[in-house]
Design a protein around this motif. Sequence first.
Motif, PDB file in Angstrom:
ATOM      1  N   VAL A  81       1.009  -1.252   0.092  1.00  0.00           N
ATOM      2  CA  VAL A  81      -0.109  -0.160  -0.029  1.00  0.00           C
ATOM      3  C   VAL A  81       0.860   1.338   0.097  1.00  0.00           C
ATOM      4  O   VAL A  81       0.685   2.184  -0.846  1.00  0.00           O
ATOM      5  CB  VAL A  81      -0.852  -0.131   1.275  1.00  0.00           C
ATOM      6  CG1 VAL A  81      -1.636   1.376   1.338  1.00  0.00           C
ATOM      7  CG2 VAL A  81      -2.175  -0.951   1.055  1.00  0.00           C
ATOM      8  N   TYR A  82       1.927   1.427   1.008  1.00  0.00           N
ATOM      9  CA  TYR A  82       2.519   2.475   0.972  1.00  0.00           C
ATOM     10  C   TYR A  82       3.422   2.668  -0.323  1.00  0.00           C
ATOM     11  O   TYR A  82       4.044   3.713  -0.463  1.00  0.00           O
ATOM     12  CB  TYR A  82       3.486   2.428   2.347  1.00  0.00           C
ATOM     13  CG  TYR A  82       2.674   3.112   3.568  1.00  0.00           C
ATOM     14  CD1 TYR A  82       1.628   2.436   3.919  1.00  0.00           C
ATOM     15  CD2 TYR A  82       3.087   4.266   3.683  1.00  0.00           C
ATOM     16  CE1 TYR A  82       0.831   3.040   4.881  1.00  0.00           C
ATOM     17  CE2 TYR A  82       2.216   4.940   4.946  1.00  0.00           C
ATOM     18  CZ  TYR A  82       1.205   4.468   5.324  1.00  0.00           C
ATOM     19  OH  TYR A  82       0.334   4.678   6.403  1.00  0.00           O
TER      20      TYR A  82
ATOM     21  N   LEU B 244      -8.470   4.211  -2.345  1.00  0.00           N
ATOM     22  CA  LEU B 244      -8.966   2.920  -2.450  1.00  0.00           C
ATOM     23  C   LEU B 244      -7.467   2.213  -3.195  1.00  0.00           C
ATOM     24  O   LEU B 244      -7.078   2.644  -4.069  1.00  0.00           O
ATOM     25  CB  LEU B 244     -10.071   3.172  -3.605  1.00  0.00           C
ATOM     26  CG  LEU B 244     -10.646   1.740  -3.951  1.00  0.00           C
ATOM     27  CD1 LEU B 244     -11.296   1.178  -2.974  1.00  0.00           C
ATOM     28  CD2 LEU B 244     -11.427   2.090  -5.132  1.00  0.00           C
ATOM     29  N   ALA B 245      -7.192   1.198  -2.580  1.00  0.00           N
ATOM     30  CA  ALA B 245      -6.092   0.493  -3.019  1.00  0.00           C
ATOM     31  C   ALA B 245      -6.261  -0.795  -3.600  1.00  0.00           C
ATOM     32  O   ALA B 245      -6.976  -1.739  -3.078  1.00  0.00           O
ATOM     33  CB  ALA B 245      -4.945   0.404  -1.942  1.00  0.00           C
ATOM     34  N   LEU B 246      -5.830  -1.111  -4.812  1.00  0.00           N
ATOM     35  CA  LEU B 246      -5.841  -2.524  -5.425  1.00  0.00           C
ATOM     36  C   LEU B 246      -4.431  -3.029  -5.316  1.00  0.00           C
ATOM     37  O   LEU B 246      -3.514  -2.362  -5.812  1.00  0.00           O
ATOM     38  CB  LEU B 246      -6.076  -2.519  -6.830  1.00  0.00           C
ATOM     39  CG  LEU B 246      -6.095  -3.679  -7.616  1.00  0.00           C
ATOM     40  CD1 LEU B 246      -7.410  -4.509  -6.977  1.00  0.00           C
ATOM     41  CD2 LEU B 246      -6.446  -3.621  -9.084  1.00  0.00           C
ATOM     42  N   ILE B 247      -4.350  -3.995  -4.308  1.00  0.00           N
ATOM     43  CA  ILE B 247      -2.963  -4.652  -4.215  1.00  0.00           C
ATOM     44  C   ILE B 247      -3.201  -6.105  -5.022  1.00  0.00           C
ATOM     45  O   ILE B 247      -4.083  -6.910  -4.614  1.00  0.00           O
ATOM     46  CB  ILE B 247      -2.877  -4.789  -2.708  1.00  0.00           C
ATOM     47  CG1 ILE B 247      -2.877  -3.725  -1.747  1.00  0.00           C
ATOM     48  CG2 ILE B 247      -1.505  -5.614  -2.420  1.00  0.00           C
ATOM     49  CD1 ILE B 247      -2.146  -2.615  -2.191  1.00  0.00           C
TER      50      ILE B 247
ATOM     51  N   LEU C 115      -8.688  -5.361  -2.310  1.00  0.00           N
ATOM     52  CA  LEU C 115      -9.211  -4.115  -2.523  1.00  0.00           C
ATOM     53  C   LEU C 115      -9.330  -3.551  -1.056  1.00  0.00           C
ATOM     54  O   LEU C 115      -9.918  -4.059  -0.224  1.00  0.00           O
ATOM     55  CB  LEU C 115     -10.572  -4.009  -3.194  1.00  0.00           C
ATOM     56  CG  LEU C 115     -10.367  -3.670  -4.416  1.00  0.00           C
ATOM     57  CD1 LEU C 115     -11.836  -4.045  -5.139  1.00  0.00           C
ATOM     58  CD2 LEU C 115     -10.121  -2.376  -5.017  1.00  0.00           C
ATOM     59  N   VAL C 116      -8.728  -2.420  -0.769  1.00  0.00           N
ATOM     60  CA  VAL C 116      -8.423  -1.881   0.710  1.00  0.00           C
ATOM     61  C   VAL C 116      -8.802  -0.311   0.623  1.00  0.00           C
ATOM     62  O   VAL C 116      -8.407   0.385  -0.450  1.00  0.00           O
ATOM     63  CB  VAL C 116      -7.102  -1.984   1.159  1.00  0.00           C
ATOM     64  CG1 VAL C 116      -6.765  -1.711   2.568  1.00  0.00           C
ATOM     65  CG2 VAL C 116      -6.686  -3.453   0.866  1.00  0.00           C
ATOM     66  N   LYS C 117      -9.674  -0.022   1.679  1.00  0.00           N
ATOM     67  CA  LYS C 117      -9.817   1.343   1.580  1.00  0.00           C
ATOM     68  C   LYS C 117      -8.782   2.034   2.811  1.00  0.00           C
ATOM     69  O   LYS C 117      -8.807   1.126   3.909  1.00  0.00           O
ATOM     70  CB  LYS C 117     -11.451   1.571   2.332  1.00  0.00           C
ATOM     71  CG  LYS C 117     -11.576   3.189   2.112  1.00  0.00           C
ATOM     72  CD  LYS C 117     -13.117   3.396   2.471  1.00  0.00           C
ATOM     73  CE  LYS C 117     -13.669   4.838   2.439  1.00  0.00           C
ATOM     74  NZ  LYS C 117     -14.458   5.207   3.688  1.00  0.00           N
TER      75      LYS C 117
ATOM     76  N   ALA D 103      -0.591  -1.369  -6.383  1.00  0.00           N
ATOM     77  CA  ALA D 103       0.703  -1.757  -6.046  1.00  0.00           C
ATOM     78  C   ALA D 103       0.606  -3.335  -5.919  1.00  0.00           C
ATOM     79  O   ALA D 103      -0.485  -3.911  -6.263  1.00  0.00           O
ATOM     80  CB  ALA D 103       0.842  -1.208  -4.721  1.00  0.00           C
ATOM     81  N   GLY D 104       1.719  -3.890  -5.917  1.00  0.00           N
ATOM     82  CA  GLY D 104       2.080  -5.459  -5.780  1.00  0.00           C
ATOM     83  C   GLY D 104       2.700  -5.658  -7.172  1.00  0.00           C
ATOM     84  O   GLY D 104       2.845  -4.918  -8.114  1.00  0.00           O
TER      85      GLY D 104
END
Length: 360
Positions: free
Chosen positions: A119-120, A143-146, A154-156, A293-294
């Motif tokens: 995420v970072y 809103l992160a797509l890892i 999917l992370v908020k 990310a990822g």
Amino acid sequence: MKLLAIETSCDETGIAVLEQNGEEITVLANALASQVDIHKETGGVVPNVAAREHAKALPPLLKKVMTEANVTSLEIDAVAVTIGPGLEPALFQGVNLAKELAAKWRKPLLTINHLAGHVYSALLTPSEDLKQWSAAGSAFPALALIVSGGHTLLVKVNGHLQYKVLGSTLDDAAGEAFDKVARLLGLPYPGGPALSQLAAKGDPTKFSFPRPMKNSGDLNFSFSGLKTAVLYKLRDLKGVRNSRGSGTLSSEFLTPSLTADIAASFQAAVVDSLLTKVKRAAHETKPHTMLLAGGVAANTVLRVALQTLADKEKIPLRIAPLALCGDNAVMIGLVGLFMFAAGQTASIDKVEPQAGLKLC
Ligand code: KG4
Ligand code: ZN
């Protein structure tokens, strides 16, 4: 504030030294030892082999970064290490070293969630040479797509270190699907880069592969059915070939152009499945920014497609720099600095690897 960060969750050994002054972060040294060539022979990561390679790589890497960063142990203020999720024997190597150093140097230990690291890597803004990182400018809620070899999430991200998982894969991760399909197509490990290179030469509309869970109404993913669909398609094609009496399916039968079409059509299905859920999540959560990310974030088609979606939705998109899409210690250090600032240090004797650690 100077921090030493260690990453050994899978098949990359990473150590980095970071320094923070207010909102500005400097990477003083960053070293990575990849095990890809070793795991190529077995077509995947064997956990105990990964652990053995981490054990070999860690001491010289530590020496290297301390020299490069031009710091002594006295100048290091904290040690950060990935404690999970990942392969337990692999995690164990990094965690052990971090515990040993934190005890010897009498410095606080920070236990980092590998997924927070990803995420970072997209949340903060790097300079072109990736040496300076800035936390300036509000990105929250993000809103992160890892998307990696082990995870599809999917992370908020509501604020620093505040994560809410909105959805995840119910079976294979996106990267895992890339790796498995690559294997079916006779491509070397790790499959993602090889498959995407091949896909660039193929027609993504040639085969219509399923988009599992597209209409599931939630924000979860599933990729194992897609992999099976590719397998069946290969069998169908083989059947046609067999009915003509031409023998069994082999790499001979799979012409380069047909293989490229399958690769491109599979990649299109993965990207489409990911984007459907990102779009849905964006409408539901109305984020200030989107993050990608990822390991799979290195995929050009995915990067371009998500950028197009972000532009359409008028949401700024931050994509992890290509060099830091895969596992590395810089991203672990970035999280570590924020955890240190928040006073989230761990008690050394209680720290253990947590192979199945969740983001929240
Ligand atoms: O984040 P990562 O280095 O390790 C994990 O935490 O899992 O991700 C590795 C995954 C592998 O499955 C690899 O095949 C995939 O990322 N990958 C790609 C690409 N580059 C790496 N997948 C699709 N396209 C790529 N260009
Ligand atoms: Zn990773």
